[in-house]
Design a protein around this motif. Sequence first.
Motif, PDB file in Angstrom:
ATOM      1  N   ASP A 276      -3.710  -3.917  -1.505  1.00  0.00           N
ATOM      2  CA  ASP A 276      -4.186  -2.567  -1.231  1.00  0.00           C
ATOM      3  C   ASP A 276      -5.409  -2.312  -2.098  1.00  0.00           C
ATOM      4  O   ASP A 276      -5.299  -1.952  -3.268  1.00  0.00           O
ATOM      5  N   ILE A 299       1.443   4.341   0.858  1.00  0.00           N
ATOM      6  CA  ILE A 299       1.019   3.741   2.119  1.00  0.00           C
ATOM      7  C   ILE A 299       0.593   4.827   3.104  1.00  0.00           C
ATOM      8  O   ILE A 299      -0.395   4.682   3.830  1.00  0.00           O
ATOM      9  N   ALA A 303      -3.103   3.552   3.719  1.00  0.00           N
ATOM     10  CA  ALA A 303      -3.094   2.496   4.739  1.00  0.00           C
ATOM     11  C   ALA A 303      -4.174   2.763   5.782  1.00  0.00           C
ATOM     12  O   ALA A 303      -4.455   3.917   6.111  1.00  0.00           O
ATOM     13  N   CYS A 312       0.848  -3.019   7.165  1.00  0.00           N
ATOM     14  CA  CYS A 312       0.993  -2.712   5.744  1.00  0.00           C
ATOM     15  C   CYS A 312       2.432  -2.916   5.300  1.00  0.00           C
ATOM     16  O   CYS A 312       3.367  -2.445   5.949  1.00  0.00           O
TER      17      CYS A 312
END
Length: 347
Positions: A276, A299, A303, A312
């Motif tokens: 990430d 996330i 994401a 993800c």
Amino acid sequence: MKPSPLQWVGDGSVAVFRALYLGDMLCAVPALRALRAALPRARIVLVGLPWAAQFARRYRAYIDDFIAFPGHPDLPEQPALPYAQEEFYSQMRAQGFALALQMHGSGEVSNGIVGAFGARMQAGYGAVGNSLCEAVHSFPYPRHGPEPLRLLRLVRWLGAEISSCRMEFPLMTEDWDELARTGAARGLGAGSYACVHAGARTRDKCWPPARFAEVADRLAFDHGLKVVLTGSASEADLADAVAAHMSAPAVNATVPMSVGAMAALMRGARLLVCNDTGVSHIAAGLGLRSVVIFSKADIGRWAPLNRRLHRCIRDPEGCKSQLVLAQARALLAGAGAGDSGARRYAS
């Protein structure tokens, strides 16, 4: 009907304050695009960290000028430069901005910074105080939702029409020229390789090199892909560690090159596997399929929006290599569940 704040700007000038790093800046591109569409004749000035001068050049379709921010004691992104503060704020007030737009989060610190720009109007998330401007437009900060959509919501409230939430990362001739000079892409045919990016801006976000190697070997042996290890020159040790754990050969592309040249290298890949970090948003802008491994970050906020192209996985313990590989294989096969991010926005 009362004119919207953006209608009051007209062909004036707008200061956009977002003093953050690459991934955070890329999340603002859809909002900057909408802002430009709403203000085609305005002068839009990005106020950001010094590195973002290159960001402003890349997105010159939306940004007309750039001013480097000298930092603030209560913002962690860079050390504050006390000797530069007075000159910076004097420069900002002299610009005569019609609007100062705070796009730097919830506003506890950044609204005071933007308020000192001396614009005729100020807008942003959070309660706005200590402003020198005539009119203040403050909106409740959204605690949930993807970052690009939070920023789009802000410019929509100011009067911009939102037609798309797509990401973009335009490549320039100089990116391709620099990539050619490095030799990193020599012998790599488009679609013949996968990029594996083991680094991140902070090392505590990095998936273990052995897990990257496990996935990379399977991409090489089972799918016939060359493996290209990408990253900045300061991340060469991580690429070396991945290569040391691999059985298949790998191309180590962690040579000195700009973000633009690295993006040009990624443009020819079939797949990216990464942490990430900012490159996941580059992949979103390029339309490059990716598997993104999260350790700490939210996330739901960070994401990529298109879950058909970008899968993800949260794995802070570094034990889900088989799940990462399964998602990589699904992407290579062209499987997908649809663009859920775009559907959420459209609704």
